[in-house]
Every structure is written in structure tokens, then in C-alpha cells.
Design a protein around this motif. Structure first.
Motif: not given
Length: 274
Positions: A22-33, A80-86, A117-124
Motif C-alpha cells: 500500500t505504500q504506492n497505492e495510487v490511482a492510475p495516472e492519465s497518459a499525460a502524467n 463473446n469473440g472479442k479481440t482485446l487490443k493491448i 497494438t501501437d495505437n493507444k487510442a484504439a486500445s482496450d
């Protein structure tokens, strides 16, 4: 209408996560940060061993109620059948390759697919390693990732070039279990763990600094039978916490699970059928 969730190996959920401390228990940061702190990918254990535990992360800021998956509405199962883009925020080819390898263990038994994927905007899903020095491992679960577009949705805080293969298997498979909709096995209404609550409270206070409310939420909580679909408790599930015998009234213990159990495989195949 409230979603009737499923408990791991036997459960669909909304939002849970794993954290190393818990010493680093923080919420995910926005991409800008985001600050890339992977460096050479060899310094993650510089602080020494810290016991690993899982925590629930929530999308709500309402701390007045017990924040567990069962309080949420809506279906967080992917199509169902979804392709998850990482999309990988940071990390080199080695660590990214390990994540993809073990994420795909679920795809061997479920009608889901994982691609990089290298496309962050299109990622899941947006995966990072020790982002902003966050040493925990956690994941938003299921389609809750859609509520955090452009933000990190998964973190692996203690991976490096010296990480054992079985640790990659245990942690990545577990986190991607969350990412496709699974909750912790010990939260099943039929979980067969006779906790010694006072010892559990003392243990998590000592190692994590958790108060009783957080221990109740992350360790002791069990879903009401009316809110879940479940089968017999599966202590071998990849979604199960390890349990120290000193924390149970009858000396029961559960070790680390490193691979999908037979029930994990069967259940996820029924949730995402071919």
C-alpha cells in the motif's frame, strides 16, 4: 437491475485489482502524467521483499459504503469473440512478451483474443510496468476499462529481467483474469476459509497498514448468494489469494497458485463459448 456477478473461476465482475503493497497505492495516472520508471528493468526489488496481496479498486469516490464488485450495476463481460487490443505504456520487448504470453493462456479456453497494438487510442487495455514507481500489480476488470480511455488500466509493479517464469505466470494470468471479468475466489459465498479475523486484521495492519474496513473489503468479504453465480469453492483457482495457516482457525492454508485450474478453464469457456 443489479448484475448477478459470478465468483472466480466462477465469477464475472466489475472492478478488482492486485497490489503488492500500500505504500504506492495510487490511482492510475492519465497518459499525460505518466513517468516511465522501468529504466533497465532490473531494479524493481531494490526495496526488498514485500508480501503480495490483492486490493479492490473502484470507479466510485463514495467511501461511505463497502466498495465491492457486488454493488455495481451493468454487465462488465466483454462481447463473446472479442479481440482485446493491448497497448504498452512502457517496458521493453522482454517484459511485454511475457505479458502477452500469459494473457493468451485465457484465450486457449475462452472465445477471446489478445493482440498488441501501437495505437493507444484504439486500445482496450493499457498496460504499464511500475508506472510512476507504483510497485503494485492491479487491473481494472472487464469493460470498466472503457471508462478509462487514454489511461493506464493495468500495472505490473515488480517485474524485471530476473523475475521467475512462474511469477510471470501467476501474476499476469491473475490480472488478465480480472481484465476479462473474474473476481477473487475467496469472495465466493461458499468459500471454505475459516478466518481468524483478529489475526487477519493484525497481519494486514502490520504488513500493509490496512484498517479493518479495508481488510473486510479485500480479504474477508463474501458475496451474498443472491448476487452471484458460483460453483464449489476452488482453492486452486488462479484468482485465489494465498492463505497463511496462522490466519485461519483450523490451520487451513492455501499456497500460491501459478496456473489456471481445471475449473478456471471450464468456467471461462462457458462464459466465452466458441
Amino acid at each position: 437491475m443489479r448484475l448477478k456477478h459470478l465468483t472466480p473461476a466462477l465469477a464475472l465482475i466489475v472492478l478488482a485489482a492486485c497490489n503488492k503493497s500500500t505504500q504506492n497505492e495510487v490511482a492510475p495516472e492519465s497518459a499525460a502524467n505518466i513517468v516511465d520508471s522501468t529504466n533497465t528493468e532490473t531494479d524493481y526489488f531494490a526495496d526488498g521483499y514485500i508480501p503480495q496481496a490483492c486490493i479492490d479498486m473502484t470507479d466510485t469516490t463514495d467511501d461511505s459504503r463497502l466498495q465491492t464488485d457486488a454493488v455495481y450495476e451493468g454487465n462488465h463481460k466483454w462481447a463473446n469473440g472479442k479481440t482485446l487490443k493491448i497497448f504498452f505504456i512502457n517496458g521493453g520487448d522482454y517484459l511485454q512478451g511475457k505479458v502477452m504470453k500469459y494473457a493468451r493462456k485465457w484465450a486457449e479456453h475462452a472465445n477471446l483474443h489478445f493482440v498488441k497494438t501501437d495505437n493507444k487510442a484504439a486500445s482496450d487495455l493499457r498496460v504499464g510496468f511500475k508506472v510512476n514507481n507504483n510497485k503494485g500489480s492491479w487491473s481494472y476488470v472487464g469493460t470498466d476499462a472503457n471508462n478509462h480511455k487514454g489511461e493506464q488500466t493495468m500495472n505490473f509493479g515488480w517485474f524485471d529481467g530476473k523475475t521467475e517464469e512462474k511469477e510471470f505466470s501467476r501474476t499476469v494470468t491473475h490480472e488478465f483474469g480480472h481484465a476479462i471479468g473474474l473476481v477473487h475466489e475467496q469472495s465466493s459465498p461458499v468459500a471454505e476459509i475459516k478466518w481468524n479475523k483478529e489475526k487477519v486484521y493484525a497481519y494486514y495492519k502490520k504488513y500493509y497498514g490496512w484498517g479493518k474496513k479495508k481488510v473486510d473489503q479485500n480479504v474477508l468479504y463474501k458475496y451474498p448468494k443472491s448476487d452471484v453465480r458460483n460453483t464449489k469453492f476452488d482453492p486452486k483457482s488462479i484468482m485465489q489469494y494465498p492463505v497463511d495457516s496462522a490466519l485461519t482457525r483450523d490451520g487451513m492454508s492455501i499456497g500460491y497458485n501459478y496456473y489456471l485450474s481445471a475449473k478456471d478453464k471450464d468456467f471461462i469457456g462457458r462464459i466465452y463459448p466458441d
